[in-house]
Design a protein around this motif. Structure first.
Motif, PDB file in Angstrom:
ATOM      1  N   GLU A  13     -24.098   3.429 -33.848  1.00 43.84           N
ATOM      2  CA  GLU A  13     -24.596   2.433 -34.800  1.00 43.84           C
ATOM      3  C   GLU A  13     -25.154   1.218 -34.061  1.00 43.84           C
ATOM      4  N   SER A  14     -24.437   0.749 -33.053  1.00 47.65           N
ATOM      5  CA  SER A  14     -24.895  -0.421 -32.291  1.00 47.65           C
ATOM      6  C   SER A  14     -26.187  -0.124 -31.531  1.00 47.65           C
ATOM      7  N   LEU A  15     -26.297   1.078 -30.961  1.00 46.82           N
ATOM      8  CA  LEU A  15     -27.528   1.462 -30.267  1.00 46.82           C
ATOM      9  C   LEU A  15     -28.718   1.438 -31.218  1.00 46.82           C
ATOM     10  N   CYS A  16     -28.520   1.997 -32.403  1.00 45.65           N
ATOM     11  CA  CYS A  16     -29.608   2.057 -33.387  1.00 45.65           C
ATOM     12  C   CYS A  16     -29.998   0.669 -33.866  1.00 45.65           C
ATOM     13  N   GLN A  17     -29.022  -0.234 -33.969  1.00 44.81           N
ATOM     14  CA  GLN A  17     -29.324  -1.598 -34.396  1.00 44.81           C
ATOM     15  C   GLN A  17     -30.160  -2.334 -33.360  1.00 44.81           C
ATOM     16  N   VAL A  18     -29.990  -2.005 -32.083  1.00 44.44           N
ATOM     17  CA  VAL A  18     -30.807  -2.615 -31.034  1.00 44.44           C
ATOM     18  C   VAL A  18     -32.215  -2.014 -31.032  1.00 44.44           C
ATOM     19  N   LYS A  49     -34.572   0.674 -41.230  1.00 40.98           N
ATOM     20  CA  LYS A  49     -34.938   1.358 -39.985  1.00 40.98           C
ATOM     21  C   LYS A  49     -33.742   1.825 -39.185  1.00 40.98           C
ATOM     22  N   TRP A  50     -32.799   0.938 -38.904  1.00 39.51           N
ATOM     23  CA  TRP A  50     -31.699   1.324 -38.020  1.00 39.51           C
ATOM     24  C   TRP A  50     -30.794   2.349 -38.706  1.00 39.51           C
ATOM     25  N   LYS A  51     -30.633   2.239 -40.027  1.00 35.92           N
ATOM     26  CA  LYS A  51     -29.817   3.217 -40.750  1.00 35.92           C
ATOM     27  C   LYS A  51     -30.501   4.576 -40.775  1.00 35.92           C
ATOM     28  N   ARG A  52     -31.818   4.563 -40.914  1.00 34.59           N
ATOM     29  CA  ARG A  52     -32.588   5.808 -40.859  1.00 34.59           C
ATOM     30  C   ARG A  52     -32.414   6.479 -39.507  1.00 34.59           C
ATOM     31  N   LEU A  53     -32.537   5.685 -38.429  1.00 34.17           N
ATOM     32  CA  LEU A  53     -32.393   6.234 -37.088  1.00 34.17           C
ATOM     33  C   LEU A  53     -30.975   6.735 -36.856  1.00 34.17           C
ATOM     34  N   PHE A  54     -29.992   5.963 -37.314  1.00 26.69           N
ATOM     35  CA  PHE A  54     -28.597   6.389 -37.163  1.00 26.69           C
ATOM     36  C   PHE A  54     -28.354   7.712 -37.865  1.00 26.69           C
ATOM     37  N   ALA A  55     -28.847   7.845 -39.102  1.00 29.17           N
ATOM     38  CA  ALA A  55     -28.639   9.079 -39.862  1.00 29.17           C
ATOM     39  C   ALA A  55     -29.231  10.280 -39.129  1.00 29.17           C
ATOM     40  N   ALA A  56     -30.432  10.103 -38.570  1.00 29.87           N
ATOM     41  CA  ALA A  56     -31.096  11.207 -37.871  1.00 29.87           C
ATOM     42  C   ALA A  56     -30.353  11.606 -36.599  1.00 29.87           C
ATOM     43  N   LEU A  57     -29.976  10.605 -35.787  1.00 29.23           N
ATOM     44  CA  LEU A  57     -29.314  10.912 -34.518  1.00 29.23           C
ATOM     45  C   LEU A  57     -27.880  11.398 -34.719  1.00 29.23           C
ATOM     46  N   ASP A  58     -27.186  10.806 -35.679  1.00 30.17           N
ATOM     47  CA  ASP A  58     -25.812  11.235 -35.947  1.00 30.17           C
ATOM     48  C   ASP A  58     -25.779  12.669 -36.433  1.00 30.17           C
ATOM     49  N   SER A  59     -26.707  13.017 -37.322  1.00 29.35           N
ATOM     50  CA  SER A  59     -26.774  14.388 -37.823  1.00 29.35           C
ATOM     51  C   SER A  59     -27.063  15.366 -36.695  1.00 29.35           C
TER      52      SER A  59
END
Length: 273
Positions: A13-18, A49-59
């Motif tokens: 989550e922190s990586l995606c927020q950056v 944006k960061w939540k979208r990226l988190f969802a993609a990478l986490d999945s």
């Protein structure tokens, strides 16, 4: 690539927020292009944006049972060639990422590659490892060429050599802009003095008024003093006998930044040796 363990929920989550920060991070279209190029599903394209990226990478890491695709995304997003016209953005984003990556035992280098490091366990340790001095300079908006010359020293919080490399960077710019030989104060005198003809090799303004000529002399004297106070001393004194605390280093590096910006706007005159 060796298998890297999955990133924890908090770390990812922190990586995606950056990487996808609202103002300074990747744009939504850039995120989409990168996810597509790495063949990572983009399931929630309409959210923050960061939540979208988190969802993609986490999945994807749950699917792969490892964090390799997260690493691939970071490497692709931080390829230095993407920042050729914005080096200061690269350095700022890299510093922010390293504050997070250090908890996973990783560090992003100036070449855009990840290296293994002993994982940090506290915020204080992470701050030190990511480079406190560099972070402070980024907050001040220091000229990217100062950061470029000081990269290795800043990451080690090595004040002594950070100062020395900063002064070298100013000399280097004087040589490039004038084509003159020499170094430090001697080079500044040669490059910026009005001389008998009233024309320096490098002019900060049009030199048409007393105020402009005074500015030229003042900036020349400032630069000569800059070299005389720090360059000459640090070049000849052993590190153990030269005290350079963090505040002094920050102030000097900021001064080097000011000189770089003024030199950026200076013009070469027709004067010849």
């Amino acid at each position: 690539m060796p298998t890297h363990p999955s990133f924890s929920h908090g770390h990812l989550e922190s990586l995606c927020q950056v990487v996808a920060a609202t103002e300074s991070g990747l744009k939504g279209t850039e995120i989409g292009v990168l996810l597509s190029s790495l063949r990572i599903d983009d399931p929630e394209a309409g959210i923050t944006k960061w939540k979208r990226l988190f969802a993609a990478l986490d999945s994807r890491q749950r699917q792969d049972r490892c964090g390799n695709k997260v690493i691939e995304f970071v490497l692709e997003a931080m390829r230095p060639v993407r920042f050729t016209s914005r080096p200061e953005v690269f350095e700022e984003r890299r510093a922010a990422l390293n504050h997070v990556l250090v908890f996973s035992g990783l560090e992003l280098g100036a070449d855009g590659q990840l290296r293994n490091r002993t994982a940090a366990t506290t915020l204080t340790e992470a701050e030190e490892r990511a480079g406190k001095l560099r972070s402070e300079l980024l907050k001040r908006g220091v000229h990217p060429e100062v950061l470029e010359f000081c990269r290795a020293e800043l990451l080690q919080n090595n004040h002594f050599h950070a100062v020395l490399e900063a002064t070298k960077s100013v000399s280097d710019k004087l040589r490039v802009k004038t084509g003159l030989p020499g170094d430090a104060g001697e080079l500044a005198e040669l490059s910026l003095s009005l001389g008998k003809a009233g024309m320096p090799f490098l002019a900060f303004n049009t030199l048409q008024t007393d105020s402009e000529r005074s500015e030229q002399k003042g900036l020349k004297n400032l630069m000569v003093g800059f070299f005389g106070t720090f360059r000459n001393t640090t070049a000849h004194a052993p590190k153990i006998s030269w005290t350079m605390n963090e505040q002094d280093a920050l102030d000097l590096l900021t001064m080097a930044s000011f000189l770089h910006r003024r030199l950026d706007g200076a013009a070469r005159t027709p004067r010849v040796l």
